[in-house]
Scaffold this active site. Structure first.
Site, PDB file in Angstrom:
ATOM      1  N   ASP A 199      43.155  39.001  43.809  1.00  0.00           N
ATOM      2  CA  ASP A 199      42.127  39.386  44.763  1.00  0.00           C
ATOM      3  C   ASP A 199      41.180  40.442  44.206  1.00  0.00           C
ATOM      4  O   ASP A 199      40.005  40.491  44.587  1.00  0.00           O
ATOM      5  CB  ASP A 199      42.790  39.908  46.043  1.00  0.00           C
ATOM      6  CG  ASP A 199      43.543  38.807  46.782  1.00  0.00           C
ATOM      7  OD1 ASP A 199      43.065  37.660  46.803  1.00  0.00           O
ATOM      8  OD2 ASP A 199      44.631  39.099  47.329  1.00  0.00           O
ATOM      9  N   SER A 242      48.966  39.015  42.083  1.00  0.00           N
ATOM     10  CA  SER A 242      50.220  39.327  42.767  1.00  0.00           C
ATOM     11  C   SER A 242      50.290  38.709  44.155  1.00  0.00           C
ATOM     12  O   SER A 242      51.328  38.196  44.566  1.00  0.00           O
ATOM     13  CB  SER A 242      50.392  40.850  42.873  1.00  0.00           C
ATOM     14  OG  SER A 242      50.377  41.461  41.602  1.00  0.00           O
ATOM     15  N   THR A 243      49.184  38.733  44.887  1.00  0.00           N
ATOM     16  CA  THR A 243      49.167  38.241  46.260  1.00  0.00           C
ATOM     17  C   THR A 243      48.274  37.029  46.435  1.00  0.00           C
ATOM     18  O   THR A 243      48.644  36.055  47.072  1.00  0.00           O
ATOM     19  CB  THR A 243      48.709  39.359  47.221  1.00  0.00           C
ATOM     20  OG1 THR A 243      49.535  40.511  47.022  1.00  0.00           O
ATOM     21  CG2 THR A 243      48.813  38.894  48.660  1.00  0.00           C
ATOM     22  N   ARG A 311      55.883  49.347  43.962  1.00  0.00           N
ATOM     23  CA  ARG A 311      55.342  50.544  44.607  1.00  0.00           C
ATOM     24  C   ARG A 311      54.807  50.251  46.000  1.00  0.00           C
ATOM     25  O   ARG A 311      54.786  51.128  46.859  1.00  0.00           O
ATOM     26  CB  ARG A 311      54.248  51.159  43.736  1.00  0.00           C
ATOM     27  CG  ARG A 311      52.969  50.344  43.611  1.00  0.00           C
ATOM     28  CD  ARG A 311      52.003  51.046  42.643  1.00  0.00           C
ATOM     29  NE  ARG A 311      50.715  50.380  42.516  1.00  0.00           N
ATOM     30  CZ  ARG A 311      50.451  49.409  41.663  1.00  0.00           C
ATOM     31  NH1 ARG A 311      51.415  48.971  40.856  1.00  0.00           N
ATOM     32  NH2 ARG A 311      49.253  48.873  41.590  1.00  0.00           N
ATOM     33  N   ASP A 552      39.882  45.886  50.964  1.00  0.00           N
ATOM     34  CA  ASP A 552      40.334  44.856  50.014  1.00  0.00           C
ATOM     35  C   ASP A 552      40.992  45.474  48.781  1.00  0.00           C
ATOM     36  O   ASP A 552      40.747  45.068  47.648  1.00  0.00           O
ATOM     37  CB  ASP A 552      39.170  43.961  49.585  1.00  0.00           C
ATOM     38  CG  ASP A 552      38.793  42.961  50.658  1.00  0.00           C
ATOM     39  OD1 ASP A 552      39.395  43.008  51.749  1.00  0.00           O
ATOM     40  OD2 ASP A 552      37.898  42.138  50.415  1.00  0.00           O
TER      41      ASP A 552
END
Length: 583
Positions: A199, A242-243, A311, A552
């Site tokens: 993202d 990651s997402t 984290r 974001d």
């Protein structure tokens, strides 16, 4: 072989002959928008039929050709190989992955084979005029599991080559390199820009494409009242982060092959974008602008970058235990509730009626012959002077999202009924509540329960939002904001970190300094702040009267901001989430 062409229109072209797949005979048929082949048994009876839309044909090659796991070509006079989109039967019917389908046909003669290849390629060009031919690809080698280059070269590049798409590849080395490249370089001849990353990398491309379009149109994007020029240059996302929230929300799955196939066939999905203005600075958001809990989690996570992706879980837990809430004054411009509602339980899927009907409403004076939508500026500006609604109180978190913001961890997202391209965003207000109530709210994002069906949660479909501190808090905010500006400029120049995060969060280093710099002021104002932590911990020892905004994945150092939704501002190589359970 029969070829009929009664008119000049390709829809009337009919190609039919017998072909063989292995030892089985088929009746192949090309007519209009579909290429079909039906198995014929020994008694000349028809059996199973397979039909492929011409728009989803990836390529037609002479001979027997294999692409995966490695390229292999066997040149034969009677064979041709058809490559096309194949939908997986796995999954729950929503967001099923795509794969590369492959079928080898054997013809009775070379002449028949050449006719089939010619007719299929002609139909492909006619029915797919918007397919990209040249793409600018940005690879983030540090994002996610650091597999960006591997994903592109092993999965994406072979498919581009098969489809005849050329690409110029840029492997990024610093934060905002992709954004700067799009803003400054000559992009003549490119049909789209592609990010291989997460993202953060998408945010870079988003800012670059919007900024360049406004520059070329002579529009001041920093003016919160102006209507921005919609962008023609498409953006494609190859998930490698990651997402990958934006990819998941627009396709229903994070799969590099599925995304690549959408790019190849030239799918086009308009997308709403939220502009976030604070003082003289501008940011764009698609997935979330969050204050309170989500802002605190991002700020806390920057103190523990050494932990890697862990984290975020750690910071989320620590911030939750602090049980903070913040005072705020929220103003919003409501959208038309008769068109759609965040509580109507309607999902925005491919071919969404609400989004399809929104173009005329968003661009009422649109003329295909005009280069700018300037005729709409005055109408859109006056709309911002409509009746605003004001809400004041203490909030656990405030979220604004243009899309559902779904991801593998939260399949329905922040707002399950949000639309991709209706010109609105969903404003979610979570008021001060007890820790168990807030945990219930968070947990419902991971299951099928309605996260809005709680007494302390309100959700509104809006076109614009303003946030400020209640009377008595402004002076502190102004001081923090001025200091934040100075620190941001300094930290941006000296911090070079993981481009995946810094591509949309070049203030990562600043976030620590900014929060630490507020410690002294917070000590002065603690008399006005009720201590909210219910468990003593490292992050509960510094009670704060104000939070930060998470835009974001980027920390905004100012509290008072204004947000505006720009309908269908950009276009992605996507088509929305397909519901394969529908006929």
């Amino acid at each position: 072989m029969k070829v009929k062409d009664k008119t000049m229109e390709i829809d009337s072209v009919r190609v039919e002959s017998s072909l063989w797949i292995g030892s089985k005979r088929y009746r192949a048929f090309l007519s209009g928008w579909y290429f079909s082949w039906t198995e014929i048994d020994k008694r000349n009876r028809e059996k199973k039929t397979i039909s492929v839309p011409v728009s989803e044909v990836i390529g037609v090659k002479e001979g027997r050709v294999e692409i995966q796991p490695q390229k292999k070509v066997e040149d034969t006079d009677l064979d041709f190989t058809l490559f096309y989109v194949k939908r997986s039967s796995k999954g729950n019917g929503i967001g099923a992955p795509w794969s590369l389908g492959r079928t080898q046909f054997c013809c009775p003669s070379r002449g028949v084979r050449d006719q089939w290849i010619t007719q299929l390629r002609t139909a492909l060009k006619t029915h797919s005029p918007s397919r990209p031919h040249r793409l600018l690809v940005f690879i983030n080698p540090f994002g996610g599991k650091k597999r960006g280059k591997q994903i592109f070269h092993s999965l994406v590049a072979p498919l581009f080559e098969l489809a005849g798409i050329s690409s110029h590849v840029v492997v990024t080395e610093r934060a905002n390199q992709a954004r700067d490249y799009i803003l400054k370089k000559d992009l003549t001849g490119f049909d789209g820009v592609i990010c291989v990353g997460g993202d953060g990398m998408f945010s870079e491309l988003l800012h670059g494409v919007i900024g360049r379009t406004q520059q070329e149109a002579g529009i001041s994007e920093h003016d919160p009242t102006v209507m921005l020029q919609p962008c023609d240059l498409h953006i494609g996302i190859i998930p490698a982060g990651s997402t990958d929230c934006v990819c998941f929300t627009t396709m229903g799955i994070n799969d590099p092959v599925t995304s690549t196939l959408h790019i190849i066939i030239g799918d086009s999905q308009p997308l709403d974008v939220c502009s976030v203005h604070y003082q003289s600075t501008l940011r764009y958001s698609v997935s979330m602008v969050g204050y309170g809990f989500y802002g605190d989690v991002l700020a806390e996570s920057e103190r523990h970058r050494w932990m890697g992706p862990l984290r975020y879980d750690y910071s989320g837990c620590m911030v939750y235990l602090c049980n903070r809430s913040y005072p705020g004054l929220v103003q919003y411009l409501p959208a038309d509730s008769h068109i759609s509602s965040p509580r109507d339980n309607a999902r925005c899927l491919s071919g969404c009626r609400v989004c399809s009907e929104s173009k005329e409403r968003l661009f009422p004076h649109f003329d295909s012959s005009s280069s700018l939508y300037s005729t709409n500026v005055s109408q859109y500006s006056s709309e911002l002077e409509s009746e605003w609604v004001t809400v004041e109180g203490r909030f656990k978190c405030i979220s604004l999202t243009c899309i559902s913001s779904s991801c593998p961890r939260s399949p329905k997202g922040l707002s399950p009924s949000a639309h991709l391209a209706d010109g609105t965003a969903d404003l979610i207000l979570v008021r001060e509540t007890n820790p168990l109530g807030f945990l219930t709210y968070l947990h419902r994002h991971t299951n099928t329960q309605d996260q809005f069906d709680l007494p302390f949660v309100d959700v509104h479909r809006v076109k614009a939002v303003r946030f400020s501190l209640p009377p008595g808090e402004e002076e502190e905010e102004e001081e923090v904001g001025e200091e934040g500006d100075r620190e941001t400029l300094a930290s941006t120049e000296r911090v070079l970190e993981d481009p995946e995060k810094l591509s949309s969060s070049n203030m990562a280093g600043h976030s620590q300094q900014h929060l630490a710099g507020r410690k002294e002021r917070e000590n002065v104002t603690t008399s006005r702040v009720k201590r909210r932590g219910f468990v003593c911990g490292p992050c509960c020892t510094k009670p704060r009267s104000i939070s930060v905004w998470n835009c974001d994945g980027e920390i905004l150092p100012h509290t008072e901001i204004s947000c505006r939704v720009h309908g269908q501002l950009v276009r992605l190589f996507a088509r929305g989430i397909e519901d394969s359970t529908m006929p």
